[in-house]
Design a protein around this motif. Structure first.
Motif, PDB file in Angstrom:
ATOM      1  N   GLY A  22       0.731  -1.029   0.029  1.00 20.64           N
ATOM      2  CA  GLY A  22      -0.062   0.058   0.042  1.00 20.64           C
ATOM      3  C   GLY A  22       0.825   1.234  -0.002  1.00 20.64           C
ATOM      4  N   VAL A  23       0.194   2.394  -0.247  1.00 23.06           N
ATOM      5  CA  VAL A  23       1.094   3.586  -0.278  1.00 23.06           C
ATOM      6  C   VAL A  23       0.483   4.436   0.745  1.00 23.06           C
ATOM      7  N   THR A  24       1.173   5.220   1.411  1.00 24.41           N
ATOM      8  CA  THR A  24       0.783   6.078   2.442  1.00 24.41           C
ATOM      9  C   THR A  24       1.512   7.355   2.342  1.00 24.41           C
ATOM     10  N   ALA A  25       0.924   8.464   2.900  1.00 28.82           N
ATOM     11  CA  ALA A  25       1.458   9.800   3.006  1.00 28.82           C
ATOM     12  C   ALA A  25       1.730  10.052   4.525  1.00 28.82           C
ATOM     13  N   VAL A  26       2.989  10.389   4.788  1.00 29.88           N
ATOM     14  CA  VAL A  26       3.098  10.662   6.269  1.00 29.88           C
ATOM     15  C   VAL A  26       3.436  12.031   6.405  1.00 29.88           C
ATOM     16  N   THR A  27       2.935  12.642   7.420  1.00 31.26           N
ATOM     17  CA  THR A  27       2.961  14.201   7.906  1.00 31.26           C
ATOM     18  C   THR A  27       3.558  14.119   9.173  1.00 31.26           C
ATOM     19  N   ALA A  28       4.139  15.176   9.543  1.00 28.56           N
ATOM     20  CA  ALA A  28       4.873  15.504  10.963  1.00 28.56           C
ATOM     21  C   ALA A  28       4.951  16.808  11.218  1.00 28.56           C
ATOM     22  N   VAL A  29       4.745  17.318  12.467  1.00 28.87           N
ATOM     23  CA  VAL A  29       5.078  18.658  12.848  1.00 28.87           C
ATOM     24  C   VAL A  29       6.343  18.429  14.347  1.00 28.87           C
ATOM     25  N   ALA A  30       7.256  19.137  14.013  1.00 33.49           N
ATOM     26  CA  ALA A  30       8.107  19.288  14.863  1.00 33.49           C
ATOM     27  C   ALA A  30       7.906  20.184  15.897  1.00 33.49           C
ATOM     28  N   THR A  31       8.627  20.205  17.189  1.00 29.82           N
ATOM     29  CA  THR A  31       8.161  21.275  18.430  1.00 29.82           C
ATOM     30  C   THR A  31       8.457  22.720  17.981  1.00 29.82           C
ATOM     31  N   ASP A  32       9.510  22.775  16.885  1.00 29.37           N
ATOM     32  CA  ASP A  32       9.647  24.187  16.621  1.00 29.37           C
ATOM     33  C   ASP A  32       8.728  24.645  15.302  1.00 29.37           C
ATOM     34  N   GLY A  33       7.724  23.780  15.125  1.00 32.78           N
ATOM     35  CA  GLY A  33       6.674  23.948  13.944  1.00 32.78           C
ATOM     36  C   GLY A  33       7.239  23.754  12.433  1.00 32.78           C
ATOM     37  N   ALA A  34       8.272  23.193  12.345  1.00 28.40           N
ATOM     38  CA  ALA A  34       8.775  22.523  11.185  1.00 28.40           C
ATOM     39  C   ALA A  34       8.101  21.395  10.624  1.00 28.40           C
ATOM     40  N   VAL A  35       7.556  21.148   9.480  1.00 30.63           N
ATOM     41  CA  VAL A  35       6.587  20.180   8.990  1.00 30.63           C
ATOM     42  C   VAL A  35       7.311  19.202   7.940  1.00 30.63           C
ATOM     43  N   ALA A  36       6.860  17.828   8.001  1.00 32.25           N
ATOM     44  CA  ALA A  36       7.448  17.033   6.850  1.00 32.25           C
ATOM     45  C   ALA A  36       6.265  16.368   6.247  1.00 32.25           C
ATOM     46  N   ALA A  37       6.560  15.962   4.906  1.00 36.14           N
ATOM     47  CA  ALA A  37       5.584  15.286   4.068  1.00 36.14           C
ATOM     48  C   ALA A  37       6.420  14.451   3.288  1.00 36.14           C
ATOM     49  N   LEU A  38       6.089  12.952   3.206  1.00 31.81           N
ATOM     50  CA  LEU A  38       6.860  12.048   2.590  1.00 31.81           C
ATOM     51  C   LEU A  38       5.980  11.062   2.150  1.00 31.81           C
ATOM     52  N   PHE A  89       4.869  14.063  -2.568  1.00 31.49           N
ATOM     53  CA  PHE A  89       5.466  13.748  -1.221  1.00 31.49           C
ATOM     54  C   PHE A  89       6.598  12.921  -1.603  1.00 31.49           C
ATOM     55  N   ALA A  90       6.715  12.111  -2.668  1.00 30.53           N
ATOM     56  CA  ALA A  90       8.019  11.379  -2.894  1.00 30.53           C
ATOM     57  C   ALA A  90       9.370  12.392  -3.535  1.00 30.53           C
ATOM     58  N   THR A  91       8.848  13.607  -3.933  1.00 27.61           N
ATOM     59  CA  THR A  91       9.668  14.354  -4.731  1.00 27.61           C
ATOM     60  C   THR A  91      11.034  14.642  -3.875  1.00 27.61           C
ATOM     61  N   SER A  92      12.251  14.435  -3.927  1.00 25.56           N
ATOM     62  CA  SER A  92      13.292  14.879  -3.260  1.00 25.56           C
ATOM     63  C   SER A  92      13.671  16.303  -3.599  1.00 25.56           C
ATOM     64  N   GLY A  93      14.197  16.963  -2.748  1.00 24.58           N
ATOM     65  CA  GLY A  93      14.523  18.571  -2.888  1.00 24.58           C
ATOM     66  C   GLY A  93      13.556  19.406  -2.434  1.00 24.58           C
ATOM     67  N   LEU A  94      12.588  19.096  -2.270  1.00 24.67           N
ATOM     68  CA  LEU A  94      11.500  19.899  -1.701  1.00 24.67           C
ATOM     69  C   LEU A  94      11.294  19.828  -0.241  1.00 24.67           C
ATOM     70  N   THR A  95      10.973  21.028   0.487  1.00 22.92           N
ATOM     71  CA  THR A  95      11.011  20.822   2.024  1.00 22.92           C
ATOM     72  C   THR A  95       9.344  20.591   2.272  1.00 22.92           C
ATOM     73  N   GLY A  96       9.230  20.138   3.411  1.00 27.08           N
ATOM     74  CA  GLY A  96       7.851  19.818   3.787  1.00 27.08           C
ATOM     75  C   GLY A  96       6.817  20.847   3.529  1.00 27.08           C
TER      76      GLY A  96
END
Length: 171
Positions: A22-38, A89-96
């Motif tokens: 299966g394919v999932t999208a993962v998102t996250a938020v750090a304590t400093d507010g930075a976000v991730a998406a992959l 979300f799989a694109t490398s080189g982009l930030t969250g």
């Protein structure tokens, strides 16, 4: 003591690619507010009581730092109609934030980005992180779920490409 394998990483990847995932999208938020998406296809449930899931991520991922600094992470099970999200979300080189640009999302618990158009979402707090080779296994304690019933099948990945479940995947 581990012996040197008699194959290279490309062959190993090709062999593992014969197992549809299966394919999932993962998102996250750090304590400093930075976000991730992959995009992640190494996802599974671990425990019903307490509810736990896991996913794996490469230590070389551009999202790795944010994931390791995040307490709150969400996993979105993508539908067959969301291949564009998986590719973005799989694109490398982009930030969250750049990956989330143009993708509809709302802030969830503790600000973690949630994608409301996905059929299912699980969100929780990071539990254990286990290092294994060039990846880490991230365990999540789930405290939030959302189900949006859909007749559209989940997005799958097989032999290096996105496929529809039960589709003719023979070459």
């Amino acid at each position: 003591m581990m012996t040197e394998p008699l194959f290279d990483s490309a062959e190993f990847r090709q062999v593992c690619g014969h197992f549809p995932t299966g394919v999932t999208a993962v998102t996250a938020v750090a304590t400093d507010g930075a976000v991730a998406a992959l995009t992640v296809n190494s996802f599974t449930s671990v425990s019903l009581t307490p509810p736990k899931v896991l996913f794996c991520v490469a230590t070389s991922s551009s999202s790795f730092r944010v994931l390791m600094e995040s307490q709150r992470i969400a996993i979105h099970i993508l539908s067959q109609e969301q291949e564009d999200v998986a590719r973005r979300f799989a694109t490398s080189g982009l930030t969250g934030p750049e990956k989330l640009g143009g993708v509809a999302w709302v802030p969830g618990p503790d600000g973690v980005p949630l994608l409301p158009a996905t059929p299912a979402v699980l969100a929780g707090r990071r539990d254990e992180v286990i290092t294994s080779g060039d990846h880490v296994i991230v365990l999540l304690d789930i405290d939030h779920v959302h189900l949006k019933p859909s007749r559209v099948p989940a997005l799958s990945f097989y032999r290096g490409r996105f496929v529809a479940p039960n589709a003719d995947i023979a070459e």
